[in-house]
Design an enzyme around this catalytic site. Structure first.
Site, PDB file in Angstrom:
ATOM      1  N   HIS A 183      23.407  -7.966  -4.378  1.00 47.83           N
ATOM      2  CA  HIS A 183      22.780  -8.681  -2.856  1.00 47.83           C
ATOM      3  C   HIS A 183      23.670  -8.298  -1.848  1.00 47.83           C
ATOM      4  O   HIS A 183      23.143  -7.800  -0.550  1.00 47.83           O
ATOM      5  CB  HIS A 183      22.336  -9.799  -2.996  1.00 47.83           C
ATOM      6  CG  HIS A 183      21.143 -10.080  -3.960  1.00 47.83           C
ATOM      7  ND1 HIS A 183      20.693 -11.257  -4.444  1.00 47.83           N
ATOM      8  CD2 HIS A 183      19.862  -9.070  -4.078  1.00 47.83           C
ATOM      9  CE1 HIS A 183      19.540 -11.142  -5.056  1.00 47.83           C
ATOM     10  NE2 HIS A 183      19.201  -9.899  -4.945  1.00 47.83           N
ATOM     11  N   ARG A 290       7.069  -2.193  11.851  1.00 42.85           N
ATOM     12  CA  ARG A 290       6.587  -3.385  11.358  1.00 42.85           C
ATOM     13  C   ARG A 290       6.229  -4.784  12.155  1.00 42.85           C
ATOM     14  O   ARG A 290       7.046  -5.347  12.786  1.00 42.85           O
ATOM     15  CB  ARG A 290       7.754  -4.119  10.501  1.00 42.85           C
ATOM     16  CG  ARG A 290       8.307  -2.852   9.423  1.00 42.85           C
ATOM     17  CD  ARG A 290       9.267  -3.329   8.550  1.00 42.85           C
ATOM     18  NE  ARG A 290       9.607  -2.379   7.453  1.00 42.85           N
ATOM     19  CZ  ARG A 290      10.958  -1.584   7.643  1.00 42.85           C
ATOM     20  NH1 ARG A 290      11.475  -1.834   8.428  1.00 42.85           N
ATOM     21  NH2 ARG A 290      11.107  -0.861   6.820  1.00 42.85           N
ATOM     22  N   ARG A 324       1.905  -0.310  12.269  1.00 43.95           N
ATOM     23  CA  ARG A 324       1.250  -0.913  11.005  1.00 43.95           C
ATOM     24  C   ARG A 324       0.737  -2.016  11.261  1.00 43.95           C
ATOM     25  O   ARG A 324       1.639  -3.073  11.606  1.00 43.95           O
ATOM     26  CB  ARG A 324       2.356  -0.765   9.739  1.00 43.95           C
ATOM     27  CG  ARG A 324       1.739  -1.142   8.537  1.00 43.95           C
ATOM     28  CD  ARG A 324       2.658  -1.140   7.235  1.00 43.95           C
ATOM     29  NE  ARG A 324       3.782  -2.245   7.549  1.00 43.95           N
ATOM     30  CZ  ARG A 324       4.870  -2.686   6.678  1.00 43.95           C
ATOM     31  NH1 ARG A 324       4.887  -1.715   5.642  1.00 43.95           N
ATOM     32  NH2 ARG A 324       5.669  -3.219   7.357  1.00 43.95           N
ATOM     33  N   GLU A 423       0.330   3.204  -0.747  1.00 42.75           N
ATOM     34  CA  GLU A 423       1.129   2.305  -1.472  1.00 42.75           C
ATOM     35  C   GLU A 423       0.709   1.738  -3.013  1.00 42.75           C
ATOM     36  O   GLU A 423       1.420   1.002  -3.759  1.00 42.75           O
ATOM     37  CB  GLU A 423       1.262   0.796  -0.669  1.00 42.75           C
ATOM     38  CG  GLU A 423       1.723   0.915   0.859  1.00 42.75           C
ATOM     39  CD  GLU A 423       1.710  -0.268   1.637  1.00 42.75           C
ATOM     40  OE1 GLU A 423       2.945  -0.784   1.796  1.00 42.75           O
ATOM     41  OE2 GLU A 423       0.504  -0.327   1.950  1.00 42.75           O
ATOM     42  N   ASN A 446       8.404   2.101  -1.685  1.00 38.91           N
ATOM     43  CA  ASN A 446       8.849   0.613  -2.029  1.00 38.91           C
ATOM     44  C   ASN A 446       7.741   0.110  -3.018  1.00 38.91           C
ATOM     45  O   ASN A 446       7.887  -0.274  -4.212  1.00 38.91           O
ATOM     46  CB  ASN A 446       9.407  -0.216  -1.129  1.00 38.91           C
ATOM     47  CG  ASN A 446      10.495   0.397  -0.306  1.00 38.91           C
ATOM     48  OD1 ASN A 446      10.917   1.355  -0.523  1.00 38.91           O
ATOM     49  ND2 ASN A 446      10.796  -0.446   0.768  1.00 38.91           N
ATOM     50  N   ASP A 447       6.599  -0.065  -2.344  1.00 32.86           N
ATOM     51  CA  ASP A 447       5.452  -0.738  -3.342  1.00 32.86           C
ATOM     52  C   ASP A 447       4.637   0.186  -4.377  1.00 32.86           C
ATOM     53  O   ASP A 447       4.262  -0.143  -5.304  1.00 32.86           O
ATOM     54  CB  ASP A 447       4.437  -1.217  -2.177  1.00 32.86           C
ATOM     55  CG  ASP A 447       4.748  -2.552  -1.825  1.00 32.86           C
ATOM     56  OD1 ASP A 447       5.423  -3.569  -2.333  1.00 32.86           O
ATOM     57  OD2 ASP A 447       4.192  -2.968  -0.408  1.00 32.86           O
ATOM     58  N   ARG A 457       9.865  -5.633  -7.804  1.00 33.52           N
ATOM     59  CA  ARG A 457      11.282  -5.253  -7.135  1.00 33.52           C
ATOM     60  C   ARG A 457      12.055  -6.335  -6.630  1.00 33.52           C
ATOM     61  O   ARG A 457      13.037  -6.291  -6.457  1.00 33.52           O
ATOM     62  CB  ARG A 457      11.493  -3.855  -6.067  1.00 33.52           C
ATOM     63  CG  ARG A 457      10.490  -4.491  -5.043  1.00 33.52           C
ATOM     64  CD  ARG A 457      10.148  -3.395  -4.057  1.00 33.52           C
ATOM     65  NE  ARG A 457       9.282  -3.626  -3.081  1.00 33.52           N
ATOM     66  CZ  ARG A 457       9.459  -3.643  -1.933  1.00 33.52           C
ATOM     67  NH1 ARG A 457      10.623  -3.926  -1.478  1.00 33.52           N
ATOM     68  NH2 ARG A 457       8.614  -3.875  -1.010  1.00 33.52           N
ATOM     69  N   CYS A 494       7.534   6.460   4.236  1.00 33.16           N
ATOM     70  CA  CYS A 494       8.270   5.737   5.410  1.00 33.16           C
ATOM     71  C   CYS A 494       8.879   4.515   4.314  1.00 33.16           C
ATOM     72  O   CYS A 494       9.336   3.841   4.957  1.00 33.16           O
ATOM     73  CB  CYS A 494       7.187   4.788   6.133  1.00 33.16           C
ATOM     74  SG  CYS A 494       6.043   4.043   5.436  1.00 33.16           S
TER      75      CYS A 494
END
Length: 564
Positions: A183, A290, A324, A423, A446-447, A457, A494
């Site tokens: 992390h 975002r 978005r 996504e 990512n999704d 994730r 993206c």
């Protein structure tokens, strides 16, 4: 002079004073029994409540920090971990501190025994919970205060400690422990902090205030360097700065392959503060703004309008500004949302939330429409669309809001371009249908990856299964690209894949027109694209799509990058 080598996480050549920290609480736990289990249990419960409140009070400034705090909170609420602590106190008569330490040792020993680097790095997550709990039981403050620019040297650093720290004073990080998927590595990369992890015992070697030099790319740290070494590092830093300067010179150059194909590079940002970096890196617009941060930061409606319009005004001359709509839910919970969903990642989020809370959605759409009057570059994009019926419902509501704006005399761009995120597997598989209703598509890898492989994730127990180069993911990417191009619709990525220069040959080969990423990734991705041949990349991508597993694909990509 002592030289140490570890794992370079984020590049940077730095010289500075050391600020040394060690987590001594863990070394001072007394292994003694208690005659008053009720009192010890009460102390633990009070400490646990206090730590949870502290964590929930931390205000994250990025998506990475939000994700991190979400995982950290889940560790503190792990029922097995808490049950073992309570058993240690009630049944074994341990003191509260010893009970926490014993439970932690059991969990970390089990992870270490697996012999897997990924799982070994999850030990830091448990240590984070342990350290905060022990500090709360002992009444010791956990916040690290940095009053002047320093290189932080520590045995380890808790993600929550770094998030709370004044990072404007952090020149670099040198830690005894940690690895490339930890992390702290994720946060350091997100914050662009030069970092070397896994240095073994540097926190015991270095003294507070001593001089340290570090090279985050090479994973090198030197404590108390001699004058010759200092001169050498100054020279290296000069070379690195000149190389960065050369990269920045290319910021005005288009990302064109050697056979003349242009790939448009854009930036992902969360607020107006991201525009300066995007412009400096030569971004050709904002591929992902975002907007949910406007809700999470509790901005007033009039301030939100100002932010949309200012973003359009400042970034519009460089290229599209893609807002978005709110991607709330999952790990991004706003006031009034249900925090008790059993599976929030698959729950009431994004357009599902917005179409239920049309009062909130209407207000946002009006703000974006107003911004489109400021600059014709404004685009709107809808997240988490699952199929054509959902998309058509959202588009119908947008038309309803446009009609309201016309009635009220609110100016907007009647030709504003409309796009959808891809996504979910359902959206990817029906991309040919969705393409009939939009001007552009943007893949949130990512999704898409987590939904395609069924890997959350944010779940640290299975996050090692999250493989961007899984054959199923790549085949979906290729299908979306081909479907979009047949309908004359542009398609971009993206998600995080776009920002890794090593993925550029594959993404170019698959046929992507646009890549959108964080500003610090643009320079290297541009440089890599300008060395590529589109035809060669396409041939490579075709070959990769026939490979049977992610490991084979990763190996093939490494080989291609090595010889290309």
């Amino acid at each position: 002079m002592i030289e140490k080598r570890g794992i370079g996480v984020f590049p940077g050549i730095v010289t500075g004073k050391a600020a040394v920290f060690r987590h001594t609480v863990l070394d001072n736990v007394e292994h003694s029994l208690s005659n008053d289990s009720d009192r010890e249990l009460s102390e633990f419960e009070a400490a646990h409540k206090s730590v949870l409140e502290e964590v929930r009070a931390i205000k994250p400034s990025s998506k990475e920090e939000r994700d991190m705090l979400s995982v950290y909170e889940s560790m503190l609420l792990d029922p097995d971990f808490l049950s073992l602590i309570r058993e240690n106190i009630k049944d074994r008569k341990y003191t509260a501190s010893w009970a926490v330490e014993a439970a932690t040792e059991k969990y970390t020993a089990a992870l270490a025994a697996l012999g897997d680097t990924y799982f070994a790095e999850r030990i830091a997550d448990i240590r984070d919970a342990e350290s905060r709990l022990l500090s709360a039981i002992s009444g010791i403050a956990t916040e690290i205060i940095i009053t002047e620019p320093s290189i932080i040297i520590a045995d380890y650093l808790l993600p929550s400690e770094l998030i709370q720290m004044d990072r404007s004073n952090v020149l670099g990080l040198l830690l005894d422990t940690g690895g490339s998927t930890s992390h702290i590595a994720i946060l350091a990369h997100s914050d662009e902090i030069p970092t070397v992890l896994g240095l073994g015992d540097i926190s015991r070697i270095a003294e507070d205030g001593c001089t340290v030099v570090m090279d985050g790319r090479e994973g090198l740290a030197i404590v108390d360097p001699d004058e010759k070494t200092l001169r050498s590092f100054r020279a290296k830093k000069g070379v690195a700065l000149r190389a960065e300067k050369e990269l920045k010179k290319e910021a005005s150059l288009p990302a064109i392959t050697t056979d003349g194909v242009q790939i448009h590079l854009m930036c992902n940002i969360e607020g107006l503060e991201g525009i300066e970096g995007a412009v400096a890196a030569g971004a050709e617009g904002v591929g992902l703004f975002r907007t949910e941060f406007l809700v999470l930061k509790d901005n007033e409606d009039r301030e939100k309008d100002h932010i949309y319009e200012e973003a359009a005004r400042e970034m519009g001359p460089y290229g599209p500004v893609t807002f978005r709509t709110y991607d709330l839910g999952g790990d991004k919970i706003a006031e009034g949302m249900d925090k008790g969903e059993e599976n929030p990642i698959l729950g009431w989020r994004a357009v599902r939330f917005c179409m239920e809370r049309k009062d909130i959605f209407r207000s946002q759409l009006i703000s974006i429409l107003k911004a489109s009057a400021v600059s014709p570059s404004v685009r709107i994009m809808f997240p988490m669309i699952s199929g054509s019926e959902e998309l058509l419902e959202v588009l119908a509501f947008l038309e309803e809001v446009k009609a309201e704006c016309r009635e009220k005399g609110i100016a907007f761009d009647e030709n504003m371009k409309i796009g959808t995120m891809i996504e979910t597997p359902s959206a990817a598989i029906t991309a040919d249908i969705l393409a009939d209703h939009v001007d552009f598509m943007s893949i949130g890898t990512n999704d898409l990856i987590q939904y395609t492989i069924a890997v959350d994730r944010g779940n640290e127990k299975i996050a090692h299964l999250y493989r961007p180069l899984h054959p199923a993911v790549l085949r979906l990417l290729k299908y979306v690209v081909d479907s979009a191009k047949k309908k004359g619709v542009t398609v971009s990525i993206c998600g995080e894949m776009a920002g890794h220069a090593e993925y550029a040959p594959l993404l170019v080969g698959l046929g992507f027109d646009e890549l959108s990423m964080s500003s610090h990734s643009i320079l290297e991705v541009r440089k890599r694209i300008r060395t590529l041949n589109k035809e060669s990349c396409a041939h490579f991508a075709d070959n990769v799509l026939s490979l049977p597993d992610a490991t084979s694909i990763e190996k093939a990509l490494d080989e291609y990058n090595g010889k290309a």
